[in-house]
Design an enzyme around this catalytic site. Structure first.
Site, PDB file in Angstrom:
ATOM      1  N   GLU A  90       0.818  -1.205   0.000  1.00 26.09           N
ATOM      2  CA  GLU A  90       0.000   0.000   0.000  1.00 26.09           C
ATOM      3  C   GLU A  90       0.855   1.260   0.000  1.00 26.09           C
ATOM      4  O   GLU A  90       0.574   2.210  -0.740  1.00 26.09           O
ATOM      5  CB  GLU A  90      -0.935  -0.019   1.210  1.00 26.09           C
ATOM      6  N   ARG A 137      -4.325  32.778 -18.995  1.00 29.12           N
ATOM      7  CA  ARG A 137      -4.791  33.844 -18.118  1.00 29.12           C
ATOM      8  C   ARG A 137      -3.898  35.082 -18.275  1.00 29.12           C
ATOM      9  O   ARG A 137      -2.678  35.003 -18.084  1.00 29.12           O
ATOM     10  CB  ARG A 137      -4.765  33.365 -16.674  1.00 29.12           C
ATOM     11  N   GLN A 181       7.866  35.915 -13.461  1.00 30.50           N
ATOM     12  CA  GLN A 181       8.835  35.007 -12.844  1.00 30.50           C
ATOM     13  C   GLN A 181       8.274  34.308 -11.602  1.00 30.50           C
ATOM     14  O   GLN A 181       8.501  33.115 -11.389  1.00 30.50           O
ATOM     15  CB  GLN A 181      10.106  35.765 -12.471  1.00 30.50           C
TER      16      GLN A 181
END
Length: 397
Positions: free
Chosen positions: A252, A278, A289
């Site tokens: 798991e 955008r 940046q």
């Protein structure tokens, strides 16, 4: 040293990715459009998708073919879970598949008799039946050796009494793999593992939890009240429960977290598109940046975590007994998923706190630092393996 999947595994991963995008785009558990039902969970739709995943060979991926599984090793299994996480917005569904496969089926594969394997595994691999692993209790989470659930031997059967909590798949499970104390206070050799059918008298399941994340994975309490289980339903020998649990956790902690790699990849790709489209101040925000560096940091976390996880998977596939690699992989992936979720929300601004992939990843990632052993426990495990607790580490030459 080859960091690429072999061609056969890569082809299988792509096939599962296409399948997940086509068939498993069910409820993502978004806060605004959660499916109806207790805990915001749609059991009918879950079963529908589970059967489809069974036909695809996903829910029995690591079970040998003679018992109805696909016979994959840990590396290929990680690739399957990564594809599920990337292809479906419902990370909770992938989590349920992993809990079923690694915490429930693999103990039967590794500790069951031939009769037990033939009796239980085929229907669990086909998707006809669903399994849940009952270990956590209200007073025994990280301290898994001190369970209060008791299994008392009486003639040719055991009587189980106790309460389990946070049991993944419990509301839909047909089979429960239950950890109980056969020798209370016996430490590592005091636990035993039983496989119990859902319809067994004395076994009851509480209502599904309402959770912050992983809402597509049904979770509930399980109560055992004078539950009579035949002795031939025990996995392995009496007292082998801790070994069963430890083995399942290696699977798991390694393979389950590959689903988060896929989810991070999906959200990262969408984030790159978003910052490229955008515009603010007349230019795409990806040109700033501060934004571009954040996207690079997201990529760095994902790629570093992915390398650690597949390294651990390779060791598991090769039979390694290394305790450090699975713990480091779990730490890296869970922490990366939370931070990538935070970054994805931040880069979307106000849109990030509305229903969508970014906020869903963040909510789904928060439990990853807790389940399968908290991240603090993983650090303890690594420190112990390095010789930092209880004894001095040996000198390095």
């Amino acid at each position: 040293m080859n960091f690429d999947l072999d061609p056969e595994t890569a082809e299988m991963r792509d096939m599962v990715l296409r399948f997940a995008r086509r068939e498993l785009a069910g409820p993502s558990g978004g806060s605004g459009d959660a499916p109806a039902g207790p805990g915001g969970f749609d059991a009918g739709d879950f079963r529908r998708r589970w059967l489809l995943a069974g036909k695809q060979g996903v829910v029995g991926a690591t079970v040998p073919g003679r018992y109805g599984g696909s016979g994959l090793d840990a590396v290929a299994a990680a690739a399957v879970l990564e594809a599920l996480g990337e292809g479906s917005p419902d990370t909770g569904f992938a989590f349920s598949v992993a809990a079923h496969l690694f915490a429930s089926l693999m103990p039967i594969v590794e500790f069951g008799t031939e009769e037990q394997k033939l009796g239980w595994l085929p229907a669990l691999c086909s998707g006809e039946r669903i399994a849940a692993h009952c270990v956590t209790e209200p007073e025994a989470g990280s301290d898994a050796l001190n369970l209060r659930t008791r299994a008392e031997r009486r003639d040719g059967h055991y009587v189980l009494d106790g309460e389990k909590c946070f049991t993944t798949n419990a509301p839909v499970a047909d089979v429960f793999v239950v950890q109980a104390a056969t020798a209370p206070g016996g430490g590592f050799f005091g636990l035993s593992t039983f496989v119990v059918d859902a319809g067994t008298p004395g076994l009851s399941v509480g209502p599904p939890y309402r959770k912050v994340g992983l809402r597509g994975s049904p979770t509930a309490d399980v109560r055992l009240d004078g539950c009579v289980v035949p002795a031939d339903r025990m996995l392995g020998a009496e007292g082998a429960g801790a070994s069963v649990f430890t083995s399942s956790m290696k699977w798991e902690r390694t393979c389950l977290f590959a689903a988060y790699l896929g989810a991070m990849r999906r959200v990262l790709d969408d984030t790159v598109r978003h910052v490229g489209e955008r515009e603010q101040f007349g230019t795409p925000i990806g040109g700033f940046q501060a934004v571009s560096h954040r996207v690079v940091d997201m990529t760095l976390r994902l790629e570093a975590a992915r390398l650690l996880l597949y390294r651990a998977a390779r060791g598991l596939a090769d039979g390694s007994q290394d305790e450090i690699a699975p713990a480091l992989a779990k730490l890296a992936v869970s922490e990366a998923a939370v931070q990538v979720g935070l970054d994805a929300v931040q880069l979307r601004g106000a849109l990030g706190v509305l229903d969508g992939e970014a906020e869903t990843l963040l909510r789904d990632a928060l439990p990853a630092r807790i389940f399968s052993g908290t991240n603090e426990i993983q650090k303890n495990n690594v420190a112990r393996a390095m010789g930092l607790t209880g004894r001095r580490p040996g000198r390095r030459r």
